[in-house]
Design an enzyme around this catalytic site. Structure first.
Site, PDB file in Angstrom:
ATOM      1  N   ASP A  23      68.706  56.633  94.294  1.00  0.00           N
ATOM      2  CA  ASP A  23      69.005  56.132  92.957  1.00  0.00           C
ATOM      3  C   ASP A  23      69.006  54.608  93.010  1.00  0.00           C
ATOM      4  O   ASP A  23      69.416  54.019  94.017  1.00  0.00           O
ATOM      5  CB  ASP A  23      70.374  56.665  92.504  1.00  0.00           C
ATOM      6  CG  ASP A  23      70.768  56.117  91.154  1.00  0.00           C
ATOM      7  OD1 ASP A  23      69.926  56.144  90.246  1.00  0.00           O
ATOM      8  OD2 ASP A  23      71.914  55.666  91.008  1.00  0.00           O
ATOM      9  N   ASP A 133      75.360  57.717  92.773  1.00  0.00           N
ATOM     10  CA  ASP A 133      76.752  57.282  92.621  1.00  0.00           C
ATOM     11  C   ASP A 133      77.377  57.711  91.304  1.00  0.00           C
ATOM     12  O   ASP A 133      78.599  57.686  91.165  1.00  0.00           O
ATOM     13  CB  ASP A 133      76.841  55.758  92.753  1.00  0.00           C
ATOM     14  CG  ASP A 133      76.068  55.045  91.648  1.00  0.00           C
ATOM     15  OD1 ASP A 133      75.129  55.657  91.092  1.00  0.00           O
ATOM     16  OD2 ASP A 133      76.395  53.886  91.341  1.00  0.00           O
ATOM     17  N   ASP A 137      74.185  61.890  88.577  1.00  0.00           N
ATOM     18  CA  ASP A 137      73.484  62.123  89.844  1.00  0.00           C
ATOM     19  C   ASP A 137      73.965  63.396  90.545  1.00  0.00           C
ATOM     20  O   ASP A 137      73.329  63.851  91.497  1.00  0.00           O
ATOM     21  CB  ASP A 137      73.680  60.939  90.801  1.00  0.00           C
ATOM     22  CG  ASP A 137      73.063  59.661  90.264  1.00  0.00           C
ATOM     23  OD1 ASP A 137      71.982  59.751  89.648  1.00  0.00           O
ATOM     24  OD2 ASP A 137      73.639  58.582  90.457  1.00  0.00           O
TER      25      ASP A 137
END
Length: 267
Positions: A23, A133, A137
């Site tokens: 990410d 995070d 996600d």
């Protein structure tokens, strides 16, 4: 190092990970705004630009906007603007309203696309690790073979992840990969040793009884059992190397090596 393993199976999975999906926000970037050297047109000084920007920024201590915070934090490098700003008193403040903008375009990748990427890679036979995070996600972290929650992750991301990093960024993943591959090496060595030892005892004791036509000595059996346990303990403390490439179980090689060692030990 600076990582918490929440699921032991993640150690084996991480050792064989071939693709790492990361990410961006909060992982590859710090998710924090900072002010660089301002670019000013002719006739405008950086001090004047900073003064104007800080006058337009909210100076409240709680719930301050990230952009306003970045300008106010950088104000210490512009002493003239800081001195002039202290002479102003805020009577009424109206924050910027993004709804009234004439042109606004926001493009965001839908969450399902992350899951699709992980699923497609898994269908092609890859072991996939995913870092994240945020709350959004969590589904992709759970779907990946090894889900990694980075430092400062939300509770949802931590719960869905297999490994939680305590240090910022992705530097901790280097140590995690090395350690997981060292542990895999020890697991592989242990399995080879146990199979080879079992075959060795079967061959040796079987030939003992067949050739000498006599029963086994009890002291000998106890000695072999104790010696085998001591040798097994040494595997946990050996200087295990780590592979520079992803590792997987190679059963034909494992059995071949075990049988060969078992025969050599018996002989």
């Amino acid at each position: 190092k600076q990582a918490i393993v929440q699921k032991l199976s993640a150690i084996e999975s991480l050792a064989g990970v071939e693709i790492l999906c990361s990410d961006k926000t909060g992982t590859l970037t710090k998710n924090k705004l900072s002010l660089a050297e301002p670019f000013c047109v002719a006739g405008v000084e950086p001090e004047d630009l900073m003064l104007t920007a800080c006058l337009a920024a909210s100076r409240k201590k709680k719930g301050i906007d990230a952009i306003d915070k970045a300008f106010l934090k950088a104000l210490k490098f512009y002493p003239r603007a800081k001195g002039v700003l202290s002479k102003y008193k805020v009577i009424d403040f109206h924050p910027f309203d993004p709804v009234s903008k004439k042109v606004q375009a926001v493009v965001e990748s839908p969450q399902d696309s992350r899951n699709n990427v992980v699923e497609i890679l898994q269908q092609r036979g890859y072991l996939v690790a995913m870092t994240g995070d945020g709350v959004n996600d969590a589904p992709s972290l759970k779907k990946a073979d090894t889900g990694i929650a980075v430092e400062g992750a939300s509770d949802a991301a931590r719960s869905a992840a297999d490994i939680v990093f305590l240090a910022p960024g992705l530097s901790a993943i280097i140590d995690a990969l090395k350690t997981s591959r060292q542990i895999f090496h020890r697991m592989y060595a242990y399995v080879v040793y146990r199979i080879a030892l079992s075959l060795h005892l079967e061959f040796f004791l079987g030939l003992w009884i067949a050739i000498l036509n006599t029963s086994l000595n009890l002291e000998l059996v106890v000695f072999i059992a104790i010696f085998a346990d001591i040798a097994t303990l040494a595997i946990a403390y050996d200087n295990a190397p780590f592979s520079k490439t992803p590792v997987k179980w190679n059963l034909p090689k494992l059995w071949g090596m075990s049988v060969l060692l078992g025969v050599i030990l018996a002989v």
